[in-house]
Design a protein around this motif. Structure first.
Motif, PDB file in Angstrom:
ATOM      1  N   MET A   1     -41.728  60.962  -5.293  1.00 19.48           N
ATOM      2  CA  MET A   1     -41.053  62.133  -5.868  1.00 19.48           C
ATOM      3  C   MET A   1     -41.108  63.333  -4.914  1.00 19.48           C
ATOM      4  N   LEU A   2     -39.976  63.927  -4.638  1.00 22.46           N
ATOM      5  CA  LEU A   2     -39.958  65.070  -3.719  1.00 22.46           C
ATOM      6  C   LEU A   2     -40.171  66.358  -4.521  1.00 22.46           C
ATOM      7  N   THR A   3     -41.400  66.553  -4.963  1.00 18.66           N
ATOM      8  CA  THR A   3     -41.680  67.719  -5.811  1.00 18.66           C
ATOM      9  C   THR A   3     -41.779  68.988  -4.961  1.00 18.66           C
ATOM     10  N   GLY A   4     -41.534  70.129  -5.623  1.00 20.70           N
ATOM     11  CA  GLY A   4     -41.567  71.407  -4.904  1.00 20.70           C
ATOM     12  C   GLY A   4     -42.772  72.261  -5.264  1.00 20.70           C
ATOM     13  N   THR A   5     -43.579  71.792  -6.188  1.00 21.22           N
ATOM     14  CA  THR A   5     -44.658  72.655  -6.693  1.00 21.22           C
ATOM     15  C   THR A   5     -45.720  72.943  -5.619  1.00 21.22           C
ATOM     16  N   GLU A   6     -46.083  71.915  -4.851  1.00 21.83           N
ATOM     17  CA  GLU A   6     -47.119  72.128  -3.833  1.00 21.83           C
ATOM     18  C   GLU A   6     -46.600  73.072  -2.737  1.00 21.83           C
ATOM     19  N   LEU A   7     -45.334  72.889  -2.332  1.00 19.56           N
ATOM     20  CA  LEU A   7     -44.744  73.768  -1.321  1.00 19.56           C
ATOM     21  C   LEU A   7     -44.692  75.206  -1.845  1.00 19.56           C
ATOM     22  N   ALA A   8     -44.296  75.367  -3.107  1.00 21.63           N
ATOM     23  CA  ALA A   8     -44.224  76.716  -3.691  1.00 21.63           C
ATOM     24  C   ALA A   8     -45.607  77.367  -3.664  1.00 21.63           C
TER      25      ALA A   8
END
Ligand code: NAP
Length: 294
Positions: A1-8
């Motif tokens: 899954m290409l989640t964005g939460t960690e990058l955010a």
């Protein structure tokens, strides 16, 4: 899954350190959000930006002009904020009151405070390969791919959607990174003819689960920008995650993908804009050395 939460979260931590430095230099990064609607989902989004700004130590002013605001009211607010040295970033929320056209308002956002790349000058500069704040959503797509180690150089990327907030700026960001880009829109028929050959498919359409396994090649990467409100209040993307998930090698979720990164980038741009207003004094000892020799 290409989640964005960690990058955010990473972007937020990085930003907090920069905000501390700016505050120490006497600058309080300040984002102004202008809205002229009583739309509930806009109000929810504005509250979430405001919370995220506060969590990172930025000042966030909400300029709520109400749903009866005229184009003149909105342009006056944007021009006032553009000339206010205490404001570093400005975003204008949609929807706008009936009859008020977005493209007639965005030129009133000063380009150096245009932290969501809405002024056409920002898109023009982006297209010319010059320094400008890209629309945060388009930048979030590229940032998400970077974060997950998916390079675009030499890849074929199909972008479905050609809006000025996502598809068009994304074209320039991807070209800058040496991708080969196909832009699709409502007249691209059959859509799968354009998306199937792509290594990476980006969906920015606004149609719930429009893209399925029919549109996605085996082992391709799919980024879903769509945020479509369902009747039960849940959010759904433009890509059917079950069907497309059967063939894609990786897929970004909705929510928790591109959207999670977008707000962090708007705040990051505001901090960058605030940083540009700080002038660091040269140490006295160096001043004389830097005088031109006559
Ligand atoms: P938009 O301005 O309405 O543009 C939609 C684009 O999709 C248009 O270019 C349109 O083509 C194209 N399109 C419509 N139906 C199509 C079809 N059947 N096949 C192929 N293309 C089709 O929308 P937008 O503002 O770019 O937003 C797109 C989606 O992204 C929405 O769900 C929006 O909520 C979401 N979004 C998310 C974020 C975020 O932070 N996550 C931010 C912005 C937008 P034509 O040009 O031919 O009409």
């Amino acid at each position: 899954m290409l989640t964005g939460t960690e990058l955010a979260r990473t972007l937020r931590l990085d930003m907090e350190a920069k905000v501390r430095e700016l505050r120490a230099a006497g600058v309080e990064p300040h984002l102004a959000v202008v809205l002229a609607t009583d739309d509930e989902s806009t109000a929810w989004y504005v509250r979430s930006i405001s919370r995220a700004a506060a969590a990172s130590g930025l000042l966030c002013s909400i300029v709520d002009l109400g749903p009866e605001a005229s184009a003149e009211d909105i342009t006056a607010a944007l021009a006032g904020l553009s000339n206010d040295p205490a404001v570093h970033g400005i975003i204008l929320q949609t929807p706008l009151p009936d009859g008020v056209l977005l493209h007639e308002l965005t030129p009133f956002i000063a380009p150096d405070k245009d932290v969501d790349g809405a002024n056409p000058l920002s898109l023009g500069r982006l297209a010319a390969g010059q320094d400008a704040f890209p629309p945060a959503t388009a930048q979030a797509v590229v940032a998400l791919l970077d974060h997950h180690g998916i390079g675009v150089e030499g890849k074929h990327v199909a972008v479905v959607g050609r809006s000025v907030v996502v598809g068009k700026p994304l074209l320039h960001l991807l070209l800058e990174r040496n991708a080969t880009v196909t832009i699709c829109h409502s007249r691209s028929h059959p859509l799968e003819q354009y998306t199937q050959p792509a290594d990476i498919v980006v969906a920015a359409v606004g149609r719930t689960h429009l893209l399925t396994d029919l549109h996605i090649a085996d082992q391709s990467v799919v980024i879903d920008v769509g945020t479509n409100a369902l009747e039960d209040g849940a959010l759904a993307g433009d890509v059917d995650p079950v069907s497309a998930g059967r063939v894609a090698s990786a897929l970004s979720p909705v929510p928790g993908g591109v959207g999670a990164v977008t707000t962090a980038l708007i705040l990051q741009h505001t901090v960058q804009a605030a940083g540009r207003t700080v002038s660091f004094k040269q140490p006295d000892a160096l001043d004389s050395d830097l005088l031109p020799v006559s």
